[in-house]
Motif scaffolding. Structure first.
Motif, short mmCIF file in Angstrom:
data_model
loop_
_atom_site.label_atom_id
_atom_site.label_comp_id
_atom_site.label_asym_id
_atom_site.label_seq_id
_atom_site.Cartn_x
_atom_site.Cartn_y
_atom_site.Cartn_z
N HIS A 7 -6.57 -22.44 6.12
CA HIS A 7 -7.91 -22.45 6.70
C HIS A 7 -8.35 -21.32 7.54
N ASP A 43 -3.20 -18.65 13.18
CA ASP A 43 -3.36 -20.11 12.70
C ASP A 43 -4.70 -20.23 12.23
N GLU A 89 -10.66 -27.16 9.70
CA GLU A 89 -9.34 -27.79 9.92
C GLU A 89 -8.96 -28.15 11.20
N GLU A 90 -9.20 -27.31 11.91
CA GLU A 90 -8.87 -27.67 13.64
C GLU A 90 -9.52 -28.77 14.14
N HIS A 96 -2.31 -21.89 18.78
CA HIS A 96 -3.65 -22.02 19.49
C HIS A 96 -3.54 -21.58 20.81
#
Ligand code: MN
Ligand code: MN
Length: 473
Positions: free
Chosen positions: A113, A273, A303-304, A449
Motif C-alpha cells: 500500500h 510503511d 490501507e491505513e 507510523h
C-alpha cells in the motif's frame, strides 16, 4: 549464531535466525547499500499516494509497460510477455507481465500500500486566531498525536479549482521554501498537559498547522491574516477558499530520508510503511525472470484506514484489471476472474514491528522479528484470539518459505507483539477473502507510523530478493 560452535545435531534440528550482515559476503552487502540509495531517492520523491502512482507509472513506462488501453489498440497476437499497467484515480497502480496462460496458470501477485499516516485538512480548514492563520487537520491512520507538534511539515497534494483545473501543490521540501508547523506548549506551563496520559496529551482538535502571520494590506478586511494566506494561494495558484474543500491536500513530515548510525546500516524516512514494500516489489517485478504464471504488482490505497473506498483494496479494481486482461484474449466473465483467483498466489507485502530493546515488555521475544534478520513471514496478523486475521494455510506457508530457501533468501518469522497487547491488520485478508492464497511478507520497522520510521538496509534488500524469487516461482 556461529555455526562452527553448533553440534551436528543442533545444525540438523534447530531453526535458527540468520543475521544478514554476518551471513552475507561483501559483494551482497555492497549491492544492498546501492539498492538503498535508489530506495531513498524514491522515498524523497514520493510522500503521497498520487506522487507514488505518478512516479511508479513513470518507472513502468521507462521499463516498457504499456497502458491497458494502448495494448487493446495494438491487437497483439501473442500476448505472452506483454507488460501492461493500469491506474485507478491516480491512487492505485497495477502492473502485470503476462505469463503463458492466465486462465490455466493464474498469477503471482504482490500487493503493497502506498498510503501512509499523515494529516489531512478539514473541509473548512483555514481560520484566523490571534493574528495568526491556521489550517485545521483531521489525522489519517493510526498516529500517536503527540508525535506531530514541532515537526517541520510540508504540504503535498492537489486542489480542484472552480474552472475544473487540477493544481499540484508541493511546498516545503526545497530549501528556499517555507515549512509549516503545529505548535506545542512550553514545558514551563505544561504541568497539566504532562500529567495526562500520552493518548490525551495532544487532542485531535489541537493538530492545527500554522500557515501565516502577516496581514493583507486592506483596511476594511475583517480577517487580514487569513485573507493574506488566501491572497498568496490565489496569486500563485488561482485558488479561492471554496476550492480547499475539493482538495486532496496532506501535511506530511518535511525532509529527506537519511542513513542512521556511524555504519549507515539503517534508514530513517517518512512513509516507509508501506512504500518500502511498494518500492521493493516494483523493483522485483522489473528485474524478475519471466514465469509461466502472470506476474502482478499492485499498489493499493487506504490501507491505513481500513482499505475501503474506490481506491482501497476492498474495491473491485483488481477484478476489473484481471477482466480487462482476459478481454484481450476472449469474451470474459466474472466467473473467469474467480477461477483465476483460485489458481493464484499472493504476498501481502507490508511492514511489521521490529523487536525494540527499549520496549521489550510488549513483544514476545521468541516470535518477534529482529531488525537486520531478513524479510519477515507472518502467517497471521489481527488481534486477541487471531480476530480479523486471514491465517495462511500450512501448505501455503510451506510453499513460500521453500521458495525463499531455494533462492538463498534470508527470512525470519514475525508476529506483531505479545498476545492481547494490541494488534493490527494488513491487506492480506482482502486477498484471502477473494480466494487467493496469501501470506504477509515484509520488513520489520522501528517507529512504525511515526513521522520518521526506521528500516534496515539488510531487510530492504532481503525483501527485494524475496519478492523477486516469488515472482520467478
Ligand atoms: Mn502497512
Ligand atoms: Mn500502517
Amino acid at each position: 549464531m556461529d555455526n562452527k560452535k553448533q553440534s551436528e545435531l543442533e545444525k540438523k534440528l534447530l531453526f535458527e535466525k540468520n543475521f544478514c550482515w554476518e551471513k552475507w559476503g561483501s559483494d551482497i552487502k555492497k549491492k544492498s547499500f546501492e539498492f538503498c540509495e535508489d530506495y531513498k531517492h524514491f522515498l524523497n520523491k514520493v510522500k503521497t499516494e498520487r506522487e507514488a502512482v505518478a512516479e511508479g507509472e513513470k518507472i513502468a513506462i521507462q521499463n516498457g509497460f504499456i497502458s491497458i488501453k494502448e495494448i487493446k489498440k495494438k491487437k497483439i497476437k501473442d500476448l505472452t510477455g506483454s507488460k501492461i499497467y493500469m491506474v485507478n484515480r491516480e491512487k492505485n497502480l497495477i502492473l502485470a507481465i503476462l505469463g503463458d496462460d492466465l486462465l490455466k496458470n493464474g498469477f503471482n501477485l504482490i500487493v503493497s500500500h502506498i498510503d501512509s499516516p499523515h494529516l489531512d485538512f478539514k473541509p473548512r480548514s483555514l481560520y484566523e486566531e490571534e493574528s495568526l492563520a491556521f489550517l485545521k487537520t483531521h489525522y489519517y491512520g493510526g498516529i500517536k498525536k503527540y508525535h506531530w507538534p514541532t515537526v517541520p511539515l510540508a504540504l503535498h497534494g492537489i486542489v480542484m479549482t472552480k474552472n475544473n483545473k487540477k493544481i499540484n501543490i508541493n511546498i516545503g521540501e526545497k530549501e528556499d521554501e517555507p515549512i509549516f508547523m503545529i505548535t506545542d506548549l512550553l514545558p514551563h506551563l505544561s504541568r497539566k498537559q504532562l500529567s495526562k496520559p500520552l493518548s490525551q496529551a495532544i487532542e485531535g482538535e489541537e493538530l492545527n498547522v500554522l500557515v501565516g502571520s502577516l496581514p493583507v494590506d486592506d483596511k476594511n478586511a475583517k480577517e487580514k491574516i487569513k485573507l493574506m494566506v488566501l491572497k498568496y494561494l490565489n496569486d500563485k495558484f488561482g485558488i479561492i477558499e471554496e476550492d480547499l474543500f475539493s482538495a486532496d491536500l496532506q501535511a506530511v513530515p518535511q525532509g529527506k530520508a537519511r542513513d542512521i548510525g556511524f555504519d549507515r546500516g539503517l534508514i530513517a524516512g517518512y512513509g516507509q510503511d508501506d512504500k518500502v514494500c511498494a518500492y521493493t516489489s516494483l523493483q522485483a517485478i522489473l528485474q524478475a525472470k519471466k514465469s509461466k504464471k502472470t506476474q502482478i504488482c499492485f499498489w493499493a490505497d487506504k490501507e491505513e484506514i481500513g482499505s475501503d473506498g474506490v481506491t482501497g483494496s476492498k474495491s473491485l479494481f483488481l477484478e476489473n484489471f484481471v477482466l480487462e486482461i482476459i478481454n484481450l484474449y476472449k469474451e470474459s466473465s466474472v466467473k473467469d476472474v474467480y477461477q483465476i483467483f483460485a489458481k493464484s498466489n499472493s504476498i501481502s507485502s507490508d511492514v511489521t514491528s521490529g523487536f525494540d530493546p527499549d520496549y521489550k515488555e510488549v513483544y514476545d521475544s521468541k516470535n518477534s522479528a529482529r531488525i537486520g534478520y531478513g524479510v519477515t513471514i507472518e502467517r497471521y496478523t489481527g488481534s486477541g484470539g487471531k480476530y480479523s486475521a486471514s491465517e495462511a494455510t500450512a501448505e501455503y506457508t510451506y510453499k513460500i518459505k521453500e521458495i525463499f530457501n531455494k533462492n538463498n533468501v534470508i527470512w525470519q518469522t514475525s508476529g506483531f507483539g505479545k498476545i492481547d497487547e494490541g494488534g493490527g491488520g494488513t491487506i492480506a485478508k482482502y486477498l484471502a477473502n477473494r480466494g487467493i492464497n496469501t501470506i504477509d511478507c515484509g520488513i520489520a520497522l522501528f517507529n512504525m507510523h511515526a513521522p520518521m520510521e526506521i528500516s534496515s538496509k539488510a531487510d530492504v534488500y532481503s525483501a527485494y530478493k524475496a519478492y523477486k524469487a516469488f515472482y520467478e516461482s
